[in-house]
Design a protein around this motif. Structure first.
Motif, PDB file in Angstrom:
ATOM      1  N   ARG A 249      -4.346   6.070   2.873  1.00  0.00           N
ATOM      2  CA  ARG A 249      -5.312   5.948   4.032  1.00  0.00           C
ATOM      3  C   ARG A 249      -5.016   4.388   4.435  1.00  0.00           C
ATOM      4  NH1 ARG A 249      -8.166  10.433   5.256  1.00  0.00           N
ATOM      5  NH2 ARG A 249      -8.574  11.801   3.396  1.00  0.00           N
ATOM      6  N   GLU A 250      -4.891   3.532   3.766  1.00  0.00           N
ATOM      7  CA  GLU A 250      -4.867   2.279   3.937  1.00  0.00           C
ATOM      8  C   GLU A 250      -3.518   1.965   4.624  1.00  0.00           C
ATOM      9  OE1 GLU A 250      -4.049  -2.216   1.869  1.00  0.00           O
ATOM     10  OE2 GLU A 250      -5.058  -0.698   0.581  1.00  0.00           O
ATOM     11  N   THR A 251      -2.328   2.687   4.180  1.00  0.00           N
ATOM     12  CA  THR A 251      -1.058   2.460   4.701  1.00  0.00           C
ATOM     13  C   THR A 251      -1.358   2.978   6.359  1.00  0.00           C
ATOM     14  OG1 THR A 251       0.149   2.747   2.795  1.00  0.00           O
ATOM     15  CG2 THR A 251       1.289   3.389   4.508  1.00  0.00           C
ATOM     16  N   GLN A 252      -2.082   3.927   6.441  1.00  0.00           N
ATOM     17  CA  GLN A 252      -2.244   4.604   7.833  1.00  0.00           C
ATOM     18  C   GLN A 252      -2.980   3.485   8.722  1.00  0.00           C
ATOM     19  OE1 GLN A 252      -4.309   8.153   6.905  1.00  0.00           O
ATOM     20  NE2 GLN A 252      -3.023   9.258   8.020  1.00  0.00           N
ATOM     21  N   THR A 253      -3.687   2.631   8.256  1.00  0.00           N
ATOM     22  CA  THR A 253      -4.454   1.689   8.978  1.00  0.00           C
ATOM     23  C   THR A 253      -3.435   0.626   9.119  1.00  0.00           C
ATOM     24  OG1 THR A 253      -6.686   2.287   7.780  1.00  0.00           O
ATOM     25  CG2 THR A 253      -6.323  -0.057   8.971  1.00  0.00           C
TER      26      THR A 253
ATOM     27  N   GLU B  49      -4.735   8.275  -2.888  1.00  0.00           N
ATOM     28  CA  GLU B  49      -5.389   8.660  -1.701  1.00  0.00           C
ATOM     29  C   GLU B  49      -6.052   7.624  -0.855  1.00  0.00           C
ATOM     30  OE1 GLU B  49      -8.829  11.445   0.409  1.00  0.00           O
ATOM     31  OE2 GLU B  49      -8.437  11.589  -1.705  1.00  0.00           O
ATOM     32  N   GLY B  50      -6.547   6.772  -1.310  1.00  0.00           N
ATOM     33  CA  GLY B  50      -7.224   5.398  -0.753  1.00  0.00           C
ATOM     34  C   GLY B  50      -5.750   4.742  -0.276  1.00  0.00           C
TER      35      GLY B  50
ATOM     36  N   ILE C   2      -1.649  12.886   2.062  1.00  0.00           N
ATOM     37  CA  ILE C   2      -3.581  13.197   1.790  1.00  0.00           C
ATOM     38  C   ILE C   2      -3.706  14.551   1.412  1.00  0.00           C
ATOM     39  CG2 ILE C   2      -5.617  12.589   2.715  1.00  0.00           C
ATOM     40  CD1 ILE C   2      -4.029  10.286   4.174  1.00  0.00           C
TER      41      ILE C   2
ATOM     42  N   ASN D 256       2.314   8.654  10.444  1.00  0.00           N
ATOM     43  CA  ASN D 256       1.092   8.841  10.227  1.00  0.00           C
ATOM     44  C   ASN D 256       0.892  10.384   9.901  1.00  0.00           C
ATOM     45  OD1 ASN D 256      -1.811   7.861  10.540  1.00  0.00           O
ATOM     46  ND2 ASN D 256      -1.806   9.470  12.102  1.00  0.00           N
TER      47      ASN D 256
ATOM     48  N   SER E 158       0.892  -0.971   0.036  1.00  0.00           N
ATOM     49  CA  SER E 158       0.137  -0.033  -0.130  1.00  0.00           C
ATOM     50  C   SER E 158       0.972   1.218  -0.055  1.00  0.00           C
ATOM     51  CB  SER E 158      -1.091  -0.039   1.050  1.00  0.00           C
ATOM     52  OG  SER E 158      -0.503  -0.031   2.412  1.00  0.00           O
TER      53      SER E 158
ATOM     54  N   TYR F 218       1.837  10.858   6.180  1.00  0.00           N
ATOM     55  CA  TYR F 218       0.460  10.380   5.302  1.00  0.00           C
ATOM     56  C   TYR F 218      -0.399  11.376   5.434  1.00  0.00           C
ATOM     57  CZ  TYR F 218       2.648   6.297   3.508  1.00  0.00           C
ATOM     58  OH  TYR F 218       3.683   5.609   2.768  1.00  0.00           O
ATOM     59  N   ASN F 219      -0.922  11.986   6.579  1.00  0.00           N
ATOM     60  CA  ASN F 219      -1.711  13.090   6.468  1.00  0.00           C
ATOM     61  C   ASN F 219      -1.298  14.367   5.456  1.00  0.00           C
ATOM     62  OD1 ASN F 219      -3.454  11.920   8.225  1.00  0.00           O
ATOM     63  ND2 ASN F 219      -2.209  12.920  10.154  1.00  0.00           N
TER      64      ASN F 219
END
Length: 133
Positions: A78-82, A74-75, A109, A102, A45, A105-106
């Protein structure tokens, strides 16, 4: 602002690539039993963020395709953040590492959302550009 000729010139690409490499280095210490789950998923991801930016850049003649690829990027961010959240909860990374990644990634994004909302600026070609094609 300097002219951007290649996707590698984009700050969002550079940031996403560098962050994916940080994740790769960190994920080397994940337990072996995570190799085909968390380790593989977080690497895929995080790398996909940059790959989708590259694809979007190549499709900017077609604004809807450009937006679609940036949305995919972008998706993936966000998956990587999860996955990072799972890595933190499993104590594979510490709180400081999680917060830094995190936050990166913000930022990524946010940059992608700005590109999407201003897509017409990225998809407009000057008459000299059209003559080159």
């Amino acid at each position: 602002m300097p002219t951007i000729k290649f996707h590698q010139d984009l700050k969002v690409y550079q940031k996403s690539f560098d962050t994916a490499m940080e994740i790769y280095q960190l994920s080397k210490i994940f337990p072996k039993e995570e190799r085909y789950s968390l380790t593989d998923q977080i690497r895929r991801s995080s790398r996909s963020v940059s790959a989708n930016i590259s694809e979007a850049w190549g499709k900017r003649k077609y604004e809807k395709s450009f937006i679609a690829k940036l949305t995919d990027s972008e998706g993936e961010a966000r998956e990587t953040q999860t996955w990072l959240q799972f890595a933190r909860s499993c104590e594979y990374i510490n709180e400081e590492q999680f917060k830094i990644l995190n936050n990166q990634y913000n930022q990524i994004i946010g940059m992608l959302v700005n590109m999407i909302s201003q897509s017409q600026n990225w998809c407009t070609f000057s008459s000299t550009d059209k003559n080159k094609k």
